[in-house]
Structures are given as C-alpha cells and as structure tokens.
Motif scaffolding. Structure first.
Motif, PDB file in Angstrom:
ATOM      1  N   GLN A 490      -4.847   7.078 -10.765  1.00  0.00           N
ATOM      2  CA  GLN A 490      -3.482   6.556 -10.758  1.00  0.00           C
ATOM      3  C   GLN A 490      -2.664   7.172  -9.633  1.00  0.00           C
ATOM      4  O   GLN A 490      -1.907   6.477  -8.946  1.00  0.00           O
ATOM      5  CB  GLN A 490      -2.794   6.846 -12.091  1.00  0.00           C
ATOM      6  CG  GLN A 490      -3.188   5.922 -13.222  1.00  0.00           C
ATOM      7  CD  GLN A 490      -2.393   6.209 -14.486  1.00  0.00           C
ATOM      8  OE1 GLN A 490      -1.966   7.346 -14.734  1.00  0.00           O
ATOM      9  NE2 GLN A 490      -2.180   5.197 -15.302  1.00  0.00           N
ATOM     10  N   LEU A 491      -2.801   8.472  -9.435  1.00  0.00           N
ATOM     11  CA  LEU A 491      -2.031   9.151  -8.391  1.00  0.00           C
ATOM     12  C   LEU A 491      -2.382   8.618  -7.009  1.00  0.00           C
ATOM     13  O   LEU A 491      -1.499   8.406  -6.166  1.00  0.00           O
ATOM     14  CB  LEU A 491      -2.292  10.658  -8.453  1.00  0.00           C
ATOM     15  CG  LEU A 491      -1.626  11.509  -7.362  1.00  0.00           C
ATOM     16  CD1 LEU A 491      -0.107  11.439  -7.486  1.00  0.00           C
ATOM     17  CD2 LEU A 491      -2.097  12.961  -7.446  1.00  0.00           C
ATOM     18  N   HIS A 492      -3.653   8.384  -6.746  1.00  0.00           N
ATOM     19  CA  HIS A 492      -4.094   7.924  -5.427  1.00  0.00           C
ATOM     20  C   HIS A 492      -3.868   6.429  -5.220  1.00  0.00           C
ATOM     21  O   HIS A 492      -3.960   5.950  -4.087  1.00  0.00           O
ATOM     22  CB  HIS A 492      -5.575   8.257  -5.232  1.00  0.00           C
ATOM     23  CG  HIS A 492      -5.840   9.701  -4.948  1.00  0.00           C
ATOM     24  ND1 HIS A 492      -5.983  10.205  -3.670  1.00  0.00           N
ATOM     25  CD2 HIS A 492      -5.963  10.772  -5.772  1.00  0.00           C
ATOM     26  CE1 HIS A 492      -6.197  11.509  -3.722  1.00  0.00           C
ATOM     27  NE2 HIS A 492      -6.191  11.877  -4.991  1.00  0.00           N
ATOM     28  N   ASP A 493      -3.605   5.684  -6.288  1.00  0.00           N
ATOM     29  CA  ASP A 493      -3.400   4.239  -6.185  1.00  0.00           C
ATOM     30  C   ASP A 493      -1.913   3.948  -5.965  1.00  0.00           C
ATOM     31  O   ASP A 493      -1.159   3.715  -6.908  1.00  0.00           O
ATOM     32  CB  ASP A 493      -3.908   3.548  -7.458  1.00  0.00           C
ATOM     33  CG  ASP A 493      -3.932   2.034  -7.329  1.00  0.00           C
ATOM     34  OD1 ASP A 493      -3.438   1.513  -6.302  1.00  0.00           O
ATOM     35  OD2 ASP A 493      -4.428   1.363  -8.253  1.00  0.00           O
ATOM     36  N   VAL A 494      -1.479   3.961  -4.711  1.00  0.00           N
ATOM     37  CA  VAL A 494      -0.067   3.745  -4.394  1.00  0.00           C
ATOM     38  C   VAL A 494       0.363   2.325  -4.755  1.00  0.00           C
ATOM     39  O   VAL A 494       1.497   2.092  -5.176  1.00  0.00           O
ATOM     40  CB  VAL A 494       0.194   4.023  -2.899  1.00  0.00           C
ATOM     41  CG1 VAL A 494       1.654   3.781  -2.546  1.00  0.00           C
ATOM     42  CG2 VAL A 494      -0.204   5.455  -2.552  1.00  0.00           C
ATOM     43  N   GLN A 495      -0.538   1.361  -4.626  1.00  0.00           N
ATOM     44  CA  GLN A 495      -0.198  -0.009  -4.968  1.00  0.00           C
ATOM     45  C   GLN A 495       0.154  -0.155  -6.449  1.00  0.00           C
ATOM     46  O   GLN A 495       1.050  -0.921  -6.815  1.00  0.00           O
ATOM     47  CB  GLN A 495      -1.368  -0.941  -4.631  1.00  0.00           C
ATOM     48  CG  GLN A 495      -1.053  -2.425  -4.793  1.00  0.00           C
ATOM     49  CD  GLN A 495       0.109  -2.874  -3.919  1.00  0.00           C
ATOM     50  OE1 GLN A 495       0.120  -2.622  -2.712  1.00  0.00           O
ATOM     51  NE2 GLN A 495       1.098  -3.511  -4.525  1.00  0.00           N
ATOM     52  N   LEU A 496      -0.517   0.611  -7.307  1.00  0.00           N
ATOM     53  CA  LEU A 496      -0.192   0.599  -8.734  1.00  0.00           C
ATOM     54  C   LEU A 496       1.243   1.058  -8.949  1.00  0.00           C
ATOM     55  O   LEU A 496       1.989   0.467  -9.748  1.00  0.00           O
ATOM     56  CB  LEU A 496      -1.164   1.499  -9.499  1.00  0.00           C
ATOM     57  CG  LEU A 496      -0.843   1.743 -10.982  1.00  0.00           C
ATOM     58  CD1 LEU A 496      -0.931   0.439 -11.767  1.00  0.00           C
ATOM     59  CD2 LEU A 496      -1.778   2.793 -11.574  1.00  0.00           C
ATOM     60  N   LEU A 497       1.653   2.098  -8.246  1.00  0.00           N
ATOM     61  CA  LEU A 497       3.027   2.590  -8.348  1.00  0.00           C
ATOM     62  C   LEU A 497       4.018   1.521  -7.912  1.00  0.00           C
ATOM     63  O   LEU A 497       5.037   1.288  -8.574  1.00  0.00           O
ATOM     64  CB  LEU A 497       3.185   3.854  -7.500  1.00  0.00           C
ATOM     65  CG  LEU A 497       4.600   4.433  -7.361  1.00  0.00           C
ATOM     66  CD1 LEU A 497       5.142   4.843  -8.723  1.00  0.00           C
ATOM     67  CD2 LEU A 497       4.602   5.619  -6.406  1.00  0.00           C
ATOM     68  N   LEU A 498       3.717   0.838  -6.814  1.00  0.00           N
ATOM     69  CA  LEU A 498       4.606  -0.219  -6.333  1.00  0.00           C
ATOM     70  C   LEU A 498       4.711  -1.355  -7.339  1.00  0.00           C
ATOM     71  O   LEU A 498       5.793  -1.919  -7.553  1.00  0.00           O
ATOM     72  CB  LEU A 498       4.096  -0.747  -4.988  1.00  0.00           C
ATOM     73  CG  LEU A 498       4.135   0.236  -3.815  1.00  0.00           C
ATOM     74  CD1 LEU A 498       3.448  -0.375  -2.597  1.00  0.00           C
ATOM     75  CD2 LEU A 498       5.561   0.630  -3.478  1.00  0.00           C
ATOM     76  N   ASP A 499       3.602  -1.697  -7.967  1.00  0.00           N
ATOM     77  CA  ASP A 499       3.613  -2.765  -8.963  1.00  0.00           C
ATOM     78  C   ASP A 499       4.454  -2.382 -10.175  1.00  0.00           C
ATOM     79  O   ASP A 499       5.214  -3.199 -10.709  1.00  0.00           O
ATOM     80  CB  ASP A 499       2.188  -3.096  -9.389  1.00  0.00           C
ATOM     81  CG  ASP A 499       1.361  -3.724  -8.281  1.00  0.00           C
ATOM     82  OD1 ASP A 499       1.981  -4.234  -7.319  1.00  0.00           O
ATOM     83  OD2 ASP A 499       0.116  -3.684  -8.357  1.00  0.00           O
ATOM     84  N   VAL A 500       4.314  -1.140 -10.632  1.00  0.00           N
ATOM     85  CA  VAL A 500       5.089  -0.683 -11.784  1.00  0.00           C
ATOM     86  C   VAL A 500       6.585  -0.677 -11.452  1.00  0.00           C
ATOM     87  O   VAL A 500       7.431  -1.019 -12.292  1.00  0.00           O
ATOM     88  CB  VAL A 500       4.625   0.714 -12.245  1.00  0.00           C
ATOM     89  CG1 VAL A 500       5.535   1.263 -13.340  1.00  0.00           C
ATOM     90  CG2 VAL A 500       3.185   0.675 -12.733  1.00  0.00           C
ATOM     91  N   MET A 501       6.912  -0.310 -10.216  1.00  0.00           N
ATOM     92  CA  MET A 501       8.306  -0.269  -9.777  1.00  0.00           C
ATOM     93  C   MET A 501       8.877  -1.651  -9.484  1.00  0.00           C
ATOM     94  O   MET A 501      10.074  -1.794  -9.237  1.00  0.00           O
ATOM     95  CB  MET A 501       8.433   0.625  -8.532  1.00  0.00           C
ATOM     96  CG  MET A 501       8.148   2.083  -8.769  1.00  0.00           C
ATOM     97  SD  MET A 501       9.468   2.887  -9.667  1.00  0.00           S
ATOM     98  CE  MET A 501       8.710   4.459 -10.040  1.00  0.00           C
ATOM     99  N   ASN A 502       8.010  -2.660  -9.444  1.00  0.00           N
ATOM    100  CA  ASN A 502       8.427  -4.038  -9.144  1.00  0.00           C
ATOM    101  C   ASN A 502       9.146  -4.117  -7.801  1.00  0.00           C
ATOM    102  O   ASN A 502      10.165  -4.818  -7.649  1.00  0.00           O
ATOM    103  CB  ASN A 502       9.358  -4.574 -10.253  1.00  0.00           C
ATOM    104  CG  ASN A 502       8.663  -4.710 -11.584  1.00  0.00           C
ATOM    105  OD1 ASN A 502       7.532  -5.201 -11.643  1.00  0.00           O
ATOM    106  ND2 ASN A 502       9.325  -4.269 -12.653  1.00  0.00           N
ATOM    107  N   LEU A 503       8.622  -3.404  -6.804  1.00  0.00           N
ATOM    108  CA  LEU A 503       9.245  -3.416  -5.482  1.00  0.00           C
ATOM    109  C   LEU A 503       8.758  -4.574  -4.632  1.00  0.00           C
ATOM    110  O   LEU A 503       9.319  -4.855  -3.579  1.00  0.00           O
ATOM    111  CB  LEU A 503       8.964  -2.084  -4.770  1.00  0.00           C
ATOM    112  CG  LEU A 503       9.701  -0.888  -5.358  1.00  0.00           C
ATOM    113  CD1 LEU A 503       9.288   0.404  -4.670  1.00  0.00           C
ATOM    114  CD2 LEU A 503      11.212  -1.063  -5.254  1.00  0.00           C
ATOM    115  N   GLY A 504       7.687  -5.215  -5.050  1.00  0.00           N
ATOM    116  CA  GLY A 504       7.221  -6.416  -4.350  1.00  0.00           C
ATOM    117  C   GLY A 504       6.566  -6.165  -3.022  1.00  0.00           C
ATOM    118  O   GLY A 504       6.285  -7.086  -2.267  1.00  0.00           O
ATOM    119  N   GLY A 505       6.297  -4.906  -2.714  1.00  0.00           N
ATOM    120  CA  GLY A 505       5.658  -4.595  -1.442  1.00  0.00           C
ATOM    121  C   GLY A 505       4.172  -4.429  -1.588  1.00  0.00           C
ATOM    122  O   GLY A 505       3.622  -4.389  -2.692  1.00  0.00           O
ATOM    123  N   THR A 506       3.510  -4.314  -0.477  1.00  0.00           N
ATOM    124  CA  THR A 506       2.078  -4.058  -0.470  1.00  0.00           C
ATOM    125  C   THR A 506       1.836  -2.814   0.345  1.00  0.00           C
ATOM    126  O   THR A 506       2.318  -2.695   1.475  1.00  0.00           O
ATOM    127  CB  THR A 506       1.304  -5.234   0.152  1.00  0.00           C
ATOM    128  OG1 THR A 506       1.593  -6.420  -0.588  1.00  0.00           O
ATOM    129  CG2 THR A 506      -0.177  -4.965   0.136  1.00  0.00           C
TER     130      THR A 506
END
Length: 508
Positions: A490-506
């Motif tokens: 989870q820590l190394h998966d930055v995309q997972l963090l972005l998805d949880v934050m709903n920032l819409g970025g990649t």
C-alpha cells in the motif's frame, strides 16, 4: 456515509487529557482517579486501534476529511495499513508505560497522566495525517508534551538535558516551517497525495527549489529519528528521563523514521520525475554510519540506560537500511523490525530502572555495587530483553533481522548490509553480556539488601506486557509479516493513494 473511525485515536486522548485537567481529577489526593481514567483511556485507544486495523485490512485504506473538505483542501486523515499498525503499536506501548507509572512514578507530578495522553495524541496524529502542515502541527503537540515529561520529577540533570532537547527541536521546527514554505511555493499544496502529482511536473528551476525543501525535510526527520550525524542528543536525553517517559520516547524516533518512509516514498519516491528517490544518496551512507555509531556507543556505554539509547540508534540505522533498499519486501521487513525494536527497547528502559533502584547510588552503572534483591525475576527479564534486542533466537529480534537480511538481493548490498547488521549484533551481545554480568553477578561479599526498594506489581506487569510481545511476534510471525507485506505494498502504491483521495490524477 463517511466513517469517523480514523478520528477516534485522536479524539480519545485529546478529550481524555483535557478531562483529567478538570477538578474531579486534580489535586494531591486524586492520583487513584487519574490512574483509573488513564488506564481506561488507553484500553479504549487499544480497542479503537484494533478496530481500525481490522477495518483497514478488510476494506482497504480509509480517508477522513474534517468538515467534509475534500482533498487537497482541509485537514485530511489517511488510515492505511502502515498508519493503523503504528497506531496500535503506540497504544500497546502506552498501556505498558501507564501500568509501570502506576507504581508511583506518576506521583512526581500531578499532570503526568494528562501529558501522556497529549503525547499519544501528537503521535497518533503524526501517523494518521496526510498533510505536511498538519504533520508539523502534530509534531509540535507531541514535542510540547515531551518537553514537560522530560523534566518530570525535577532535578538538575533532567533540566540540563531538557534545555538541549528543547533547543534542538526548536531549530528542527524552524527548518520544518522553512521546508513547508519552500514546497508550498513550488507545488501550491502540502497534501502529500497532491504533491506526488505536482512534484513530477515541476520545471527544472522549480525542481531545484523543491529539492531544497525536500533536503530540509530530510534534515528535520533525521533529527527526530536520531539519524547520524543528528543522533548525539538521544543517549543523554533518554538517560535523563524517568523510566516510563524514556520508554514512551522509544516510539519518538520511529515517528521520524515513519516520516522518511512516508514522505520519501509518496512525494519524493520513484515517480517524482527529476526528484525521484532524491534522498537515497544520503540515506545509504547515513544508515550504515548510524549503525556503526550506535554500535560504538553500545560498547562504550557506562550504564544500561545509555546502552539502551545507543541500541535505539542502531535500530534506526537498520530501519533506514530497509528503506534504502526501496522494495516492498524490504519495507515489510523493516516494519516488522520497527514493531520489535520499539517494544523491546522500551522494556529495557523499564528494566534498567528496576535494576538501578535496587543497587543504591550506583543505580544502573556498570560498577561494583550491592546485590540486586529480586535477582531471579529481574535477571530473567533482562535475559529475555537482551536476547531479543541482540537478535538471537527464538525471539523477535532474530526474525526481524533475518527478514531484513533476506530482503537484500544485490550481491554488493549483501556484503555491506550483512556485515553492518551482523557486526552490530555481535557487539550488542558482547555489551549486553558485560552488562548482565556486572549488574547481577558483581557485588560485595555483604548481602545486606534491607534498604533496597521492592518491586511493585505494577512495574512487573507493565514490563512483562512489553516483553511478551517478543514471543507473540514469533508465534504469530507469519500473520504479522503477511500484514506488513500488505502495508508495504500500500505504501509503495502511490496510485492507490490518489484513488482513495479522489484526486483524479495518474501517478507518472
């Protein structure tokens, strides 16, 4: 409906600490009430921490936006596997030191229990926040509480150590603010997830400024974690503090290590463009040198408290080595070792206090002194703690160091890392053997112990609780390592963090 669960570890110590400042709990005759309230609060925190950990394990990472201000605005709490694990670790440590302090240490100051709650509040907040400014705020909360706890009980020695501790941390706080201003000026945000998107898109000139801010953050977190060359404050500070406070401070260095893991993986990690893995050229040598400096300090320590403080420095270097390997496997191994080293080093501080109180003026110094009255009980406790922290089987220290060594894949890294960790373990065995021999076997012919202090059952219970975790970490080692693996992924998966934050970025 947004779950309020991530907020509970912060609210409980905040409201509980304030409650213990009110009339029903203040006054010289109300120690029993404060103890009951403190134990109830810490048990409630453990229950919430277990609930949070189970929820995160089942449903994934949780986002909590105070006031429903969505990322990247507002105060954002982010509970993933790593944060939930560290909240539980802190609460278990809090229970151990609270039990120990009920033996009478808390009577040296009527605000001891509220300050412990405020300290826990700051630590929980640092683990749960996903915003660098709020991280600074929680740092200040835990530091202000630690300033007062360090001089708990009074005395010139503690006051002198506290002056140095306060000055260094004020400098660190100033650098922290400068770093935040620099990074906000270049990225326009301090939300870690949002920064991970913007940091990779900076122009070359902006990247240089952001790199300066990142370097300042590394200095601040290095100071908090006692990374070489910013480690010199730790042995003296921990030696001066009362035993429960020193034991609680065992988690303080891990807050700094956690910040390095979090910030330099999410914000300045492999996906940060020009600033990708900017800390690695510094972390690698400083991690090895921290192990070396701590090892030399262990061999030269004049008493058990200083020896334990230097063992904390060795553990910090070992954790930084796991970070520098930059793989989920190494991170997972480091997280397991973090749990072990925090709890066992805290237990060793408590053991040093119990032994010292039975040796008269010599306290825990490695000199000839009167015989320890409860030699069997304290000897067994010291033996378990020494074997575990030195990394010998069948205790958690052995498994923790083993999985770190197994996570090293490059031949060149193996030579350096294996040598550093194994040599430091050997030095620890030698130093702890000398310590045990001196403390328990070397004493005058006279066996008069009539004026030695008896051991309170509160002290034995608190210390045994912490020591028992070494066995439990081995018995349930497979489950714990499975969990730390998930947390590391989870820590190394930055995309997972972005998805949880709903920032819409990649992530780049």
């Amino acid at each position: 409906m947004m779950s309020h669960l991530p907020m509970l570890p912060i609210l409980i110590p905040l409201l509980g600490g304030l409650m213990m400042l009110l009339p029903p709990y203040v006054g010289a005759d109300n120690y029993a009430r404060r103890r009951i309230a403190s134990l109830a609060l810490i048990l409630l925190q453990i229950g919430c921490a277990i609930w949070l950990l189970l929820t995160v394990s089942r449903d994934g990472a949780m986002l909590y936006a105070l006031g429903d201000w969505q990322p990247p605005f507002g105060i954002i709490l982010y509970a993933d596997g790593l944060a939930a694990m560290l909240v539980l670790l802190t609460s278990v440590l809090g229970l151990g030191i609270t039990l120990y302090s009920c033996s009478g240490t808390d009577r040296e100051g009527k605000y001891f229990h509220p300050l412990i709650q405020f300290q826990l509040l700051g630590i929980y907040g640092a683990f749960l926040t996903n915003d660098l400014f709020n991280l600074f705020v929680f740092f200040e909360v835990l530091l202000i509480a630690s300033y007062t706890l360090l001089i708990h009980g009074g005395g010139k020695h503690r006051t002198a150590a506290n002056v140095h501790y306060v000055i260094l941390n004020l400098i660190g706080s100033s650098l922290f603010l400068i770093a935040l201003g620099t990074l906000y000026g270049t990225t326009g945000t301090l939300n870690m997830a949002d920064m991970s998107l913007r940091i990779a898109a900076l122009s070359e000139s902006q990247a240089v400024i952001a790199q300066t801010g990142g370097a300042l953050l590394l200095i601040v977190f290095g100071l908090k974690s006692a990374m070489l060359p910013l480690h010199f404050w730790l042995p003296r500070t921990y030696e001066a503090a009362t035993a429960p406070v020193a034991a609680l401070f065992a988690i303080m260095t891990k807050v700094g290590v956690y910040c390095i893991y979090r910030v330099f993986t999410v914000v300045f990690g492999s996906e940060a463009g020009q600033l990708a893995d900017m800390a690695l050229p510094w972390i690698w040598p400083l991690a090895i040198l921290s192990i070396a400096a701590g090892t030399l300090g262990v061999l030269a320590s004049p008493n058990l408290r200083t020896l334990t403080g230097n063992l904390v420095i060795v553990s910090v270097g070992t954790l930084l080595v796991a970070f520098a390997l930059r793989t989920p496997e190494a991170t997972a191994a480091g997280l397991y070792y973090l749990i072990h080293s925090t709890l066992i080093s805290a237990a060793l501080f408590l053991i040093a206090d119990m032994v010292g109180l039975q040796r008269g003026k010599a306290f825990d110094r490695f000199v000839l002194a009167r015989r320890v009255q409860h030699q069997s009980l304290l000897g067994i406790m010291f033996f378990v703690a020494a074997l575990s922290i030195a990394g010998l089987p069948p205790f958690s220290g052995f498994l923790g160091k083993l999985v770190i060594l197994q996570s090293v894949t490059e031949a060149g890294d193996k030579v350096l890392i294996w040598s550093a960790i194994l040599i430091s373990s050997l030095a620890g065995i030698v130093a702890l053997s000398r310590a045990g021999t001196t403390l328990f076997w070397r004493h005058p012919v006279s066996k008069d112990t009539s004026d030695t202090e008896t051991i309170s059952s509160w002290k034995v219970t608190g210390t045994t609780l912490l020591l028992s975790t070494s066995i439990l970490l081995v018995i349930f080692g497979g489950h714990v390592l499975e969990y730390t693996n998930q947390a590391a992924i989870q820590l190394h998966d930055v995309q997972l963090l972005l998805d949880v934050m709903n920032l819409g970025g990649t992530a780049p």
